[in-house]
Every structure is written in C-alpha cells, then in structure tokens.
Design a protein around this motif. Structure first.
Motif, mmCIF file in Angstrom:
data_model
loop_
_atom_site.group_PDB
_atom_site.id
_atom_site.type_symbol
_atom_site.label_atom_id
_atom_site.label_comp_id
_atom_site.label_asym_id
_atom_site.label_seq_id
_atom_site.Cartn_x
_atom_site.Cartn_y
_atom_site.Cartn_z
ATOM 1 N N UNK A 85 0.796 -1.221 0.000
ATOM 2 C CA UNK A 85 0.000 0.000 0.000
ATOM 3 C C UNK A 85 0.825 1.266 0.000
ATOM 4 N N UNK A 86 2.130 1.162 -0.235
ATOM 5 C CA UNK A 86 2.998 2.331 -0.154
ATOM 6 C C UNK A 86 2.719 3.296 -1.302
ATOM 7 N N UNK A 87 2.706 4.583 -0.998
ATOM 8 C CA UNK A 87 2.575 5.588 -2.052
ATOM 9 C C UNK A 87 3.457 6.794 -1.765
ATOM 10 N N UNK A 88 3.449 7.292 -0.540
ATOM 11 C CA UNK A 88 4.221 8.482 -0.210
ATOM 12 C C UNK A 88 5.658 8.178 0.172
ATOM 13 N N UNK A 89 5.903 7.036 0.757
ATOM 14 C CA UNK A 89 7.234 6.716 1.271
ATOM 15 C C UNK A 89 8.063 5.845 0.328
ATOM 16 N N UNK A 90 7.751 5.880 -0.956
ATOM 17 C CA UNK A 90 8.518 5.087 -1.923
ATOM 18 C C UNK A 90 10.003 5.447 -1.881
ATOM 19 N N UNK A 91 10.397 6.733 -1.845
ATOM 20 C CA UNK A 91 11.838 7.028 -1.765
ATOM 21 C C UNK A 91 12.504 6.466 -0.511
ATOM 22 N N UNK A 92 11.797 6.452 0.611
ATOM 23 C CA UNK A 92 12.373 5.889 1.836
ATOM 24 C C UNK A 92 12.540 4.376 1.730
ATOM 25 N N UNK A 93 11.539 3.693 1.165
ATOM 26 C CA UNK A 93 11.658 2.256 0.959
ATOM 27 C C UNK A 93 12.801 1.960 -0.007
ATOM 28 N N UNK A 94 12.949 2.799 -1.056
ATOM 29 C CA UNK A 94 14.026 2.584 -2.018
ATOM 30 C C UNK A 94 15.398 2.723 -1.364
ATOM 31 N N UNK A 95 15.543 3.676 -0.459
ATOM 32 C CA UNK A 95 16.827 3.854 0.214
ATOM 33 C C UNK A 95 17.186 2.631 1.050
ATOM 34 N N UNK A 96 16.200 1.998 1.666
ATOM 35 C CA UNK A 96 16.441 0.818 2.493
ATOM 36 C C UNK A 96 16.736 -0.407 1.629
ATOM 37 N N UNK A 97 16.104 -0.499 0.464
ATOM 38 C CA UNK A 97 16.182 -1.703 -0.360
ATOM 39 C C UNK A 97 17.146 -1.602 -1.537
ATOM 40 N N UNK A 98 17.994 -0.596 -1.556
ATOM 41 C CA UNK A 98 18.960 -0.416 -2.638
ATOM 42 C C UNK A 98 18.255 -0.301 -3.998
ATOM 43 N N UNK A 99 17.279 0.547 -4.055
ATOM 44 C CA UNK A 99 16.531 0.812 -5.278
ATOM 45 C C UNK A 99 16.705 2.289 -5.617
ATOM 46 N N UNK A 100 16.346 2.795 -6.752
ATOM 47 C CA UNK A 100 15.615 2.167 -7.846
ATOM 48 C C UNK A 100 16.464 1.151 -8.603
ATOM 49 N N UNK A 101 15.763 0.200 -9.155
ATOM 50 C CA UNK A 101 16.380 -0.902 -9.867
ATOM 51 C C UNK A 101 17.039 -0.377 -11.143
ATOM 52 N N UNK A 102 18.322 -0.680 -11.378
ATOM 53 C CA UNK A 102 18.969 -0.213 -12.610
ATOM 54 C C UNK A 102 18.307 -0.754 -13.871
#
Length: 199
Positions: free
Chosen positions: A61-78
C-alpha cells in the motif's frame, strides 16, 4: 483495518465531553461551536494521516514513502532505467520485499507478466537422445541447446504514452523491452542462455 472518524463524529464526541455549566453552553457561548469544529477537523485529519501511516508500513500500500523504501532496499532498480515511472518504482519496492526468486519457467513467465506481457510462454530446448526423443514432442537443438531456452513474449499490453492521457514528464517512444531483458537476464540461472522472442 482502522476505522476512520469524521470531523462530525469528533465534534459530537467533544461536545459530549464538555463539562456542565453556563460557560460551556453553546447557546450562551456561540464561539464554542467554532472552537469545537476547528479541533474536530484537526483530529479527523490526524486520524486519516495515522491510517495513511499504517498503509505506508506495508509495501503493498505504499505511495508516499517510496523514496524511503528505495533507500532501504537499494533501489531504484537499474533495470528500470535512469528515470523509471512512479508506478514501476512502487512495483519494484513490492517485488524486492516479497519476491523469492526461482529457476522454473513459471517464475520467468510471471516476471514477463509484471512487465506487461500477459501471454508470455517459455520454450525449453532439449538434446536429442536415443530412446527418449519423440518426433514432435520437443524442440531439439545441439548439445549446448540443453542450456538454452526461449522466452516468447506474446503481445504486449497497450500501455503506450500518448498525448492527453499521460502526465507531464513521461517519456514518449521508449523501448518497452529493455526492462524485461534486464530482469530476465539478471535472474536467469548462470549456466543457461536465454533468448527473448518478441512476437
């Protein structure tokens, strides 16, 4: 799932919590209703934001915290390129957290489906062997053919960018298969060679 209260419900609750007496009588002090309305609206807003926070904790259900999740998960995917679409970034967050990976054909078909190829199939090549081979039963190749397989994409969904239906900043004319090829080649078993057949 959290039950959200409206500002009207908060106003009724605040009114019922008022102490008794003439100083708290809405007929004698009409400004009291304006204060209750302002506090009720703020409580309803905080309640809605708390529910949003609960939704943001789950990648589905994530929408606003996508950049924070990306920082934790080594994203955005190349594989998604330099400027991926926001929906693709959300999907990558969900996939990174929940995906297990696999070496079966069904896994690679599912990867192709998530990239917009709903009719994808896999063709596995086999080495012809005496006693096991049947005419018309398998696709044959050379000895190295046992390590090759073909991903047939089928038709792609009509999700192109067009004037009047796209938002500002989306790129026109991008190659739709580049992300698919990167994801498939990155996940393919190391001893195999995959060919992607775009119909």
């Amino acid at each position: 799932m959290a039950v959200l209260r409206s500002s009207r419900q908060y106003r009724q609750q605040l009114r019922s919590l008022l102490p008794s007496g003439p100083a708290w009588d809405p007929e004698r002090v009409p400004e009291l209703e304006q204060v209750l309305e302002g506090v009720a609206q703020e409580l309803a807003r905080l309640d809605a934001r708390a529910a949003d926070l609960l939704n943001e904790m789950d990648p589905a259900g994530v929408s606003e915290l996508v950049p924070d999740w990306e920082a934790v998960m080594n994203l955005p995917d190349p594989c998604l390129g330099a400027t991926p679409l926001y929906d693709d970034r959300r999907l990558a967050v969900r996939r990174r957290l929940l995906a297990v990976g696999n070496q079966s054909a069904a896994y690679f078909i599912e990867v192709a489906r998530t990239q917009g190829y709903p009719e994808a199939t896999v063709t596995e090549l086999r080495v012809p062997r005496m006693g096991r081979s049947r005419f018309g039963g398998a696709h044959f190749g050379t000895w190295k053919g046992q390590f090759m397989w073909i991903l047939n994409t089928g038709g792609r969904l009509a999700v192109g960018r067009r004037f009047g239906a796209s938002y500002w900043g989306e790129r026109f004319g991008m190659y739709p298969g580049s992300a698919l090829e990167c994801l498939i080649h990155r996940s393919a078993p190391a001893h195999t060679r995959v060919y992607i057949n775009y119909d």
